[in-house]
Design a protein around this motif. Structure first.
Motif, PDB file in Angstrom:
ATOM      1  N   ASP A 127       0.859  -1.187   0.000  1.00 51.61           N
ATOM      2  CA  ASP A 127       0.000   0.000   0.000  1.00 51.61           C
ATOM      3  C   ASP A 127       0.890   1.230   0.000  1.00 51.61           C
ATOM      4  OD1 ASP A 127      -1.981   1.854   0.178  1.00 51.61           O
ATOM      5  OD2 ASP A 127      -2.553   1.386   2.255  1.00 51.61           O
ATOM      6  N   ALA A 128       1.298   1.644  -1.183  1.00 52.44           N
ATOM      7  CA  ALA A 128       2.218   2.782  -1.294  1.00 52.44           C
ATOM      8  C   ALA A 128       1.541   4.104  -0.955  1.00 52.44           C
ATOM      9  CB  ALA A 128       2.806   2.836  -2.700  1.00 52.44           C
ATOM     10  N   ASP A 129       0.220   4.127  -0.885  1.00 50.42           N
ATOM     11  CA  ASP A 129      -0.531   5.307  -0.446  1.00 50.42           C
ATOM     12  C   ASP A 129      -0.174   6.547  -1.255  1.00 50.42           C
ATOM     13  OD1 ASP A 129      -2.372   6.667   1.074  1.00 50.42           O
ATOM     14  OD2 ASP A 129      -0.935   7.181   2.646  1.00 50.42           O
ATOM     15  N   GLY A 130      -0.181   6.387  -2.565  1.00 50.14           N
ATOM     16  CA  GLY A 130       0.061   7.520  -3.444  1.00 50.14           C
ATOM     17  C   GLY A 130       1.516   7.807  -3.729  1.00 50.14           C
ATOM     18  N   ARG A 131       2.418   7.168  -3.006  1.00 46.57           N
ATOM     19  CA  ARG A 131       3.838   7.374  -3.262  1.00 46.57           C
ATOM     20  C   ARG A 131       4.309   6.382  -4.322  1.00 46.57           C
ATOM     21  NH1 ARG A 131       5.842  10.454   0.906  1.00 46.57           N
ATOM     22  NH2 ARG A 131       4.614  10.487   2.842  1.00 46.57           N
ATOM     23  N   THR A 132       5.467   6.653  -4.887  1.00 44.85           N
ATOM     24  CA  THR A 132       6.064   5.670  -5.777  1.00 44.85           C
ATOM     25  C   THR A 132       6.525   4.484  -4.950  1.00 44.85           C
ATOM     26  OG1 THR A 132       8.302   6.568  -5.570  1.00 44.85           O
ATOM     27  CG2 THR A 132       6.874   7.528  -7.277  1.00 44.85           C
ATOM     28  N   LEU A 133       6.667   3.336  -5.570  1.00 43.08           N
ATOM     29  CA  LEU A 133       7.150   2.161  -4.842  1.00 43.08           C
ATOM     30  C   LEU A 133       8.522   2.430  -4.237  1.00 43.08           C
ATOM     31  CD1 LEU A 133       6.174  -0.899  -7.082  1.00 43.08           C
ATOM     32  CD2 LEU A 133       5.231  -0.264  -4.849  1.00 43.08           C
ATOM     33  N   ALA A 134       9.372   3.116  -4.966  1.00 38.99           N
ATOM     34  CA  ALA A 134      10.719   3.387  -4.474  1.00 38.99           C
ATOM     35  C   ALA A 134      10.682   4.253  -3.219  1.00 38.99           C
ATOM     36  CB  ALA A 134      11.552   4.059  -5.560  1.00 38.99           C
ATOM     37  N   ASP A 135       9.864   5.304  -3.242  1.00 37.50           N
ATOM     38  CA  ASP A 135       9.775   6.198  -2.091  1.00 37.50           C
ATOM     39  C   ASP A 135       9.226   5.460  -0.874  1.00 37.50           C
ATOM     40  OD1 ASP A 135       9.919   8.631  -0.690  1.00 37.50           O
ATOM     41  OD2 ASP A 135       7.806   9.044  -1.095  1.00 37.50           O
ATOM     42  N   ALA A 136       8.180   4.676  -1.090  1.00 34.38           N
ATOM     43  CA  ALA A 136       7.576   3.925   0.014  1.00 34.38           C
ATOM     44  C   ALA A 136       8.567   2.920   0.597  1.00 34.38           C
ATOM     45  CB  ALA A 136       6.315   3.208  -0.467  1.00 34.38           C
ATOM     46  N   ALA A 137       9.278   2.218  -0.254  1.00 29.70           N
ATOM     47  CA  ALA A 137      10.224   1.209   0.216  1.00 29.70           C
ATOM     48  C   ALA A 137      11.393   1.840   0.957  1.00 29.70           C
ATOM     49  CB  ALA A 137      10.731   0.390  -0.966  1.00 29.70           C
ATOM     50  N   VAL A 138      11.898   2.971   0.469  1.00 29.53           N
ATOM     51  CA  VAL A 138      13.017   3.655   1.138  1.00 29.53           C
ATOM     52  C   VAL A 138      12.602   4.116   2.530  1.00 29.53           C
ATOM     53  CG1 VAL A 138      14.436   5.743   1.127  1.00 29.53           C
ATOM     54  CG2 VAL A 138      14.259   4.341  -0.931  1.00 29.53           C
ATOM     55  N   ARG A 139      11.415   4.702   2.652  1.00 34.88           N
ATOM     56  CA  ARG A 139      10.940   5.165   3.959  1.00 34.88           C
ATOM     57  C   ARG A 139      10.773   3.994   4.935  1.00 34.88           C
ATOM     58  NH1 ARG A 139       9.025  10.488   3.876  1.00 34.88           N
ATOM     59  NH2 ARG A 139       9.053  11.385   1.759  1.00 34.88           N
ATOM     60  N   ALA A 140      10.403   2.846   4.426  1.00 35.49           N
ATOM     61  CA  ALA A 140      10.253   1.670   5.292  1.00 35.49           C
ATOM     62  C   ALA A 140      11.603   1.070   5.670  1.00 35.49           C
ATOM     63  CB  ALA A 140       9.394   0.618   4.595  1.00 35.49           C
ATOM     64  N   ALA A 141      12.598   1.239   4.810  1.00 34.71           N
ATOM     65  CA  ALA A 141      13.905   0.605   5.028  1.00 34.71           C
ATOM     66  C   ALA A 141      14.837   1.419   5.907  1.00 34.71           C
ATOM     67  CB  ALA A 141      14.577   0.337   3.678  1.00 34.71           C
ATOM     68  N   MET A 142      14.722   2.744   5.893  1.00 31.93           N
ATOM     69  CA  MET A 142      15.727   3.580   6.540  1.00 31.93           C
ATOM     70  C   MET A 142      15.826   3.400   8.054  1.00 31.93           C
ATOM     71  SD  MET A 142      17.299   4.567   4.126  1.00 31.93           S
ATOM     72  CE  MET A 142      18.500   5.154   5.296  1.00 31.93           C
ATOM     73  N   PRO A 143      14.734   3.283   8.803  1.00 29.82           N
ATOM     74  CA  PRO A 143      14.893   3.081  10.248  1.00 29.82           C
ATOM     75  C   PRO A 143      15.720   1.840  10.579  1.00 29.82           C
ATOM     76  CG  PRO A 143      12.645   3.711   9.745  1.00 29.82           C
ATOM     77  CD  PRO A 143      13.308   3.432   8.436  1.00 29.82           C
ATOM     78  N   GLY A 144      15.482   0.759   9.843  1.00 32.20           N
ATOM     79  CA  GLY A 144      16.267  -0.447  10.069  1.00 32.20           C
ATOM     80  C   GLY A 144      17.737  -0.237   9.757  1.00 32.20           C
ATOM     81  N   ALA A 145      18.023   0.619   8.765  1.00 32.86           N
ATOM     82  CA  ALA A 145      19.415   0.912   8.430  1.00 32.86           C
ATOM     83  C   ALA A 145      20.112   1.626   9.581  1.00 32.86           C
ATOM     84  CB  ALA A 145      19.470   1.768   7.169  1.00 32.86           C
ATOM     85  N   ILE A 146      19.399   2.513  10.263  1.00 28.77           N
ATOM     86  CA  ILE A 146      19.982   3.227  11.403  1.00 28.77           C
ATOM     87  C   ILE A 146      20.257   2.250  12.546  1.00 28.77           C
ATOM     88  CG2 ILE A 146      19.625   5.066  13.078  1.00 28.77           C
ATOM     89  CD1 ILE A 146      17.730   6.387  11.042  1.00 28.77           C
ATOM     90  N   VAL A 147      19.306   1.347  12.806  1.00 31.19           N
ATOM     91  CA  VAL A 147      19.513   0.335  13.849  1.00 31.19           C
ATOM     92  C   VAL A 147      20.718  -0.539  13.509  1.00 31.19           C
ATOM     93  CG1 VAL A 147      18.526  -1.678  15.013  1.00 31.19           C
ATOM     94  CG2 VAL A 147      17.080   0.307  14.506  1.00 31.19           C
ATOM     95  N   ALA A 148      20.784  -0.994  12.257  1.00 29.62           N
ATOM     96  CA  ALA A 148      21.882  -1.858  11.839  1.00 29.62           C
ATOM     97  C   ALA A 148      23.224  -1.150  11.969  1.00 29.62           C
ATOM     98  CB  ALA A 148      21.671  -2.322  10.402  1.00 29.62           C
ATOM     99  N   ASP A 149      23.252   0.144  11.659  1.00 27.39           N
ATOM    100  CA  ASP A 149      24.498   0.902  11.753  1.00 27.39           C
ATOM    101  C   ASP A 149      24.931   1.059  13.210  1.00 27.39           C
ATOM    102  OD1 ASP A 149      26.438   2.229  10.014  1.00 27.39           O
ATOM    103  OD2 ASP A 149      25.890   4.043  11.109  1.00 27.39           O
ATOM    104  N   SER A 150      23.985   1.328  14.091  1.00 24.68           N
ATOM    105  CA  SER A 150      24.301   1.437  15.516  1.00 24.68           C
ATOM    106  C   SER A 150      24.838   0.118  16.043  1.00 24.68           C
ATOM    107  CB  SER A 150      23.048   1.848  16.301  1.00 24.68           C
ATOM    108  OG  SER A 150      22.575   3.114  15.894  1.00 24.68           O
ATOM    109  N   ALA A 151      24.196  -0.986  15.640  1.00 23.15           N
ATOM    110  CA  ALA A 151      24.640  -2.305  16.091  1.00 23.15           C
ATOM    111  C   ALA A 151      26.031  -2.633  15.565  1.00 23.15           C
ATOM    112  CB  ALA A 151      23.641  -3.368  15.653  1.00 23.15           C
ATOM    113  N   ALA A 152      26.302  -2.268  14.313  1.00 24.66           N
ATOM    114  CA  ALA A 152      27.612  -2.533  13.734  1.00 24.66           C
ATOM    115  C   ALA A 152      28.701  -1.783  14.485  1.00 24.66           C
ATOM    116  CB  ALA A 152      27.615  -2.137  12.257  1.00 24.66           C
TER     117      ALA A 152
END
Length: 633
Positions: A472-497
């Motif tokens: 459910d991209a909710d009017g956003r492009t698939l790329a924009d929706a996927a990036v917004r969903a992925a970024m918080p996990g990237a911050i967690v992964a970076d902190s853990a690393a």
């Protein structure tokens, strides 16, 4: 210590003939008992204990009242005998053990036993029994004492938990005559600070030290456990010290706690915190509470700060019989681990060690987690790999995994937080202090076990969030929706690393440290299904959930497991370059999650398609952006 007599000696050097004669005497004259290849040591003691129990008079024909009266009689006789340097025989002790075991979960038996014994004599009986059994060489008696300690703890939990079920057959009994309420608790508080006569030359344990050994068994109601905990904390804050058995030599064990192999139990906080670890409702209330303030001569201090703050908090005691003259950090570890267990219980609503489904968090539970992250994130040094509170970090990892939706939601870009909604109360982790959450996660990840838990939970929530976003991209492009969903996990992964880098660089054997991190990554099966079930929106089908679990496993194992020697040498050469490589691997893991989500939705990911654009954008954004909390390199 006074020399006790009438003790049945069962040593590992006993011959089979000795055991045979002993058993025959227990069974009775004229009984033929053949022994073949009897085991030695502990198994030998177990064999004799079973014989003792088998030949102990059965109380099945007695009524409930008669059984309780007999149990009280034996316990009071034991206390009286001890005054003359004597003790119950092993056969009498086995009889008491059977009575207590059968009545531990019977409200009428449990309440009346403790009422008739009285708080102080019940504790004195337990103290005398445990110290004598732990310091002697009679393994049969020690086994009986261990069982009695467990069942007396279960009975205390039964006797102090008020019934709220109108259909409970014992409800009317416990609401009135037989509920151990405030009056008995007040007697217990009085006994808690008084020395108990156990025959030791150097020091006598006080009631709360002995009570703690019982509290390690059973689930306790907050109406009982919390006033005791408040009183114990207040005593420590006022400067009270707990006696130790043998301050000069420490050559005798003198154990109060017969369950925990690494502590004799003279620090009462270990048992108290383990009780909270099995009593979630009581634990959440306690860690949201405080002592002092008002008319007290103590300043108000939250219970959480008492246990977590290095400045104003508890001074952790070495729990060993020679703790005053020969303190060490190792003997402080069990109490700190117990604190972790209590915090898990308080924040999750489940007893420590429970592997069942995750429960929706209550406001009270989420509040505790918020406070833990704020306290330890603002100053993470105590929970770093060499910090004073490092022993509780595996529990902090489990707590972080349970709150991973809240963690990632607090890090989400505008328009991305809806991908991390879940059932239950939300923890607000967007602190004004700035980087407290990331600092907390980095410090937690300095522990390999916690790192494995956090990384698996992060990958699970990220994969599920991307699945939701692309559905459910909710009017956003698939790329924009996927990036917004992925970024918080990237911050967690970076902190853990970053935490992994710090711990590896500081380890005596960095290669072995990397290997330990690798070993702790294979925990996907424990967390994937539970975290998906916690999602607020409709999760994937059973078939897709199984696929998602496998996708998470591949994402974790493929992109986070490393060659130990290569990883260590890379860290030694340049930590910054190593972190760049971890960001690239995190990008590949996120890319894998996008591909999986596209597969679930039937979205093409070929060249020049919206799905393919989402795959590329997620990888580039995650792998080429530097995130988070400033760390010391």
């Amino acid at each position: 210590m006074r020399h006790l007599i009438s003790r049945l000696e069962v040593r590992t050097v006993c011959s089979r003939l000795t055991i045979s004669v002993l058993a025959s005497s227990l069974i009775g004259a004229g009984t033929l008992w053949t022994v073949a290849r009897l085991p030695t040591g502990y198994e030998e003691a177990t064999t004799v204990t079973k014989v003792l129990r088998a030949r102990t008079p059965s109380h099945r024909a007695l009524g409930d009242e008669a059984q309780r009266e007999r149990a009280v009689q034996l316990a009071k006789n034991s206390v009286a005998l001890h005054e003359n340097g004597k003790e119950l025989s092993n056969r009498e002790l086995a009889e008491f053990q059977q009575l207590m075991q059968s009545g531990a979960k019977d409200p009428e038996f449990a309440v009346e036993f403790y009422r008739e014994m009285g708080a102080k004599d019940a504790l004195r009986f337990q103290a005398q029994l445990s110290i004598a059994a732990s310091s002697g060489d009679d393994k049969t008696r020690l086994e009986l004492a261990q069982s009695i300690q467990k069942d007396m703890g279960l009975a205390l939990a039964t006797a102090t938990g008020p019934s709220t079920d109108k259909d409970d057959a014992h409800a009317s009994l416990r609401e009135g005559r037989a509920y151990l309420g405030k009056e008995w608790i007040n007697d217990l508080k009085e006994a808690g600070t008084q020395p108990l006569s156990v025959g030791l030359d150097h020091a006598q344990p006080v009631g709360y030290q002995v009570l703690a050994s019982l509290l390690q068994h059973g689930t306790y109601d907050r109406s009982f456990l919390n006033p005791i905990a408040q009183d114990t904390v207040t005593l420590e804050r006022k400067g009270a010290t707990w006696p130790v058995a043998d301050p000069h030599q420490g050559s005798q064990h003198f154990g109060l706690n017969l369950t925990h192999k690494k502590t004799p139990g003279w620090d009462p906080m270990t048992g108290l915190l383990e009780a909270f670890g099995r009593s979630p409702e009581a634990s959440a209330a306690f860690f949201n509470g405080s002592t002092g303030g008002g008319n007290s001569d103590l300043k108000r201090l939250s219970n959480l700060d008492f246990f977590l703050s290095e400045d104003s908090g508890r001074k952790w005691l070495p729990d060993k019989t020679s703790g005053l003259t020969n303190p060490d950090d190792e003997s402080r570890i069990p109490a700190k681990q117990a604190l972790g267990h209590a915090l898990e219980s308080a924040t999750t609503g489940r007893p420590y060690g429970d592997d069942g489904p995750l429960l929706p968090h209550t406001r009270e539970q989420a509040d505790v987690f918020e406070k833990v992250v704020r306290e330890l994130g603002s100053d993470p040094h105590p929970i770093q790999h060499d910090g004073s509170l490092a022993p509780l970090v595996p529990s902090l990892g489990n707590m972080s995994a349970e709150y991973m939706y809240d963690i990632q939601r607090s890090m989400a870009w505008p328009g991305g937080s809806q991908h991390f909604e879940h059932v239950g109360a939300e923890a607000n982790l967007s602190y004004k202090e700035g980087d407290a959450l990331e600092a907390f996660l980095q410090a937690v990840a300095e522990n390999p076990e916690a790192y494995g838990t956090v990384t698996t939970a992060q990958q699970t929530v990220t994969t599920e969030a991307i699945r939701r976003a692309m559905a459910d991209a909710d009017g956003r492009t698939l790329a924009d929706a996927a990036v917004r969903a992925a970024m918080p996990g990237a911050i967690v992964a970076d902190s853990a690393a970053k935490g992994r880098v710090v711990a590896t660089a500081a380890a005596d054997d960095g290669v072995q440290e990397v290997a330990e991190y690798n070993e702790n990554l294979d925990v996907a099966d424990k967390w994937v299904g539970r975290l998906i079930a916690m999602a607020a929106t409709r999760g994937p089908s059973t078939r897709d959930a199984a696929r998602l679990s496998e996708d998470v496993r591949k994402g974790v194992m493929k992109h986070h497991v490393e060659n130990a020697l290569d990883a260590f040498e890379h860290i030694e050469e340049s930590r910054e370059d190593y972190l760049k490589s971890t960001r690239s691997r995190a990008g590949f893991a996120a890319r894998q999650a996008v591909l999986a989500a596209a597969r679930y939705q039937g979205i093409s990911t070929g060249h020049h398609t919206s799905g393919g654009g989402a795959v590329d954008d997620v990888y580039m954004t995650v792998s080429h952006t530097r995130w988070g909390y400033h760390w010391s390199s």
